[in-house]
Design an enzyme around this catalytic site. Structure first.
Site, short mmCIF file in Angstrom:
data_model
loop_
_atom_site.label_atom_id
_atom_site.label_comp_id
_atom_site.label_asym_id
_atom_site.label_seq_id
_atom_site.Cartn_x
_atom_site.Cartn_y
_atom_site.Cartn_z
N CYS A 96 0.81 -1.22 0.00
CA CYS A 96 0.00 0.00 0.00
C CYS A 96 0.85 1.29 0.00
CB CYS A 96 -0.99 -0.05 1.16
SG CYS A 96 -2.35 1.10 0.94
N ARG A 129 -12.17 6.94 -0.80
CA ARG A 129 -11.25 5.88 -0.41
C ARG A 129 -11.76 4.53 -0.92
NH1 ARG A 129 -7.31 7.58 2.50
NH2 ARG A 129 -6.57 5.49 3.02
N HIS A 194 -3.26 -5.41 2.38
CA HIS A 194 -2.86 -5.63 3.77
C HIS A 194 -3.48 -6.96 4.18
CE1 HIS A 194 -1.60 -1.44 4.56
NE2 HIS A 194 -2.58 -1.10 3.75
N1 GLN Z 1 -1.92 6.89 2.47
C1 GLN Z 1 -2.10 6.07 1.34
C2 GLN Z 1 -3.48 6.16 0.73
O1 GLN Z 1 -4.45 6.46 1.37
C3 GLN Z 1 -1.75 4.63 1.68
C4 GLN Z 1 -2.68 4.03 2.69
C5 GLN Z 1 -2.24 2.68 3.18
O2 GLN Z 1 -1.05 2.37 3.23
N2 GLN Z 1 -3.19 1.91 3.63
O3 GLN Z 1 -3.63 5.93 -0.45
#
Ligand code: GLN
Length: 248
Positions: A96, A129, A194
């Protein structure tokens, strides 16, 4: 018989460590230990110098935008060394936020984090998101394999001509539109998954360990001894069945 050993470099664990990413390191260690392979984990903090020549696996976890900005300021200092390591078939697994930082840049609303350019990819900020479970179909060691995980990212990543790690069967993946998830390039794997990812996907974990051993012991290592993965695969298959329906 020669005792095999792998050294795992965990980059910036205090900043890049979302959603159990540390569990990925534990999975790598355990699957080595169960086969009598020694591991050493070196944690590098933001100011630590890194000797990539001493590493067999480099791990970068996920992080919030704020944490990525902090890490981003240091990336210039390791850019040449990590690119040399990758050219020399060094193994990298980046999740990520860490995956985004392997690209050319991660563009936030007001600023842009310049990445390591290990991969020819870039990441823009999306309007919403992308959160939830993910199932992807990969091809590892010549075999199709379903890999499961959990994603939570605002960034949308575009991978140009790279080979994706997998094709999205459920979830968003790199950007929610092109059906790709992650990247696999030389011995580098970048992914939005993840989970932690590796405990539930033993085939992927062993793929990473094998690549590292092949590179470290080119004359002696041939293949990993199989383990009983029934519990791990049950956990993986539960997610596959839940989101894709029962698979034959
Ligand atoms: N901050 C990054 C995003 O929101 C990565 C998030 C993460 O590692 N879960 O895209």
């Amino acid at each position: 018989m020669e005792k095999l050993k792998l050294t795992i470099g965990h980059l910036y664990p205090d900043l890049l460590n979302l959603y159990g990413d540390r569990g990925n390191i534990i999975a790598l260690q355990k699957r080595c230990e169960w086969r009598g392979i020694e591991t050493e984990v070196i944690e590098f903090q933001l100011n630590s110098p890194i000797d990539f020549n001493a590493l067999d696996i480099v791990f970068l976890g996920g992080g919030s935008d704020r944490e990525q900005l902090l890490v981003g300021n240091r990336l210039k200092e390791i850019k040449d060394d990590i690119n040399r390591y990758v050219d020399n078939n060094g193994v990298v697994i980046a999740i990520c936020g860490g995956y985004q930082l392997l690209g050319h840049y991660y563009k936030l609303k007001d600023e842009t984090i310049e990445g390591l350019s290990v991969l020819d990819i870039y990441t823009d900020t999306g309007d919403s998101r992308m959160i939830g479970n993910v199932v992807i179909e990969c091809n590892l060691m010549g075999n199709p394999v379903k890999v499961v995980g959990f994603e939570n990212h605002g960034g949308k990543t575009y991978i140009n001509n790279h080979q994706p790690l997998g094709i999205v069967k459920y979830g968003y993946g790199n950007n929610g539109t092109d059906g790709t998830e992650g990247v696999i390039y030389k011995n580098v794997i970048g992914t939005y998954l993840h989970g932690p990812l590796l405990p539930k996907n033993p085939v992927l974990t062993d793929f990473i360990i094998s690549n590292a051993l092949k590179r470290a012991y080119p004359d002696t290592f041939t293949q990993l001894q199989p383990l009983d993965d029934s519990i791990e695969l049950k956990a993986r298959d539960y997610i596959v069945n839940r989101f894709l329906g029962r698979q034959e």
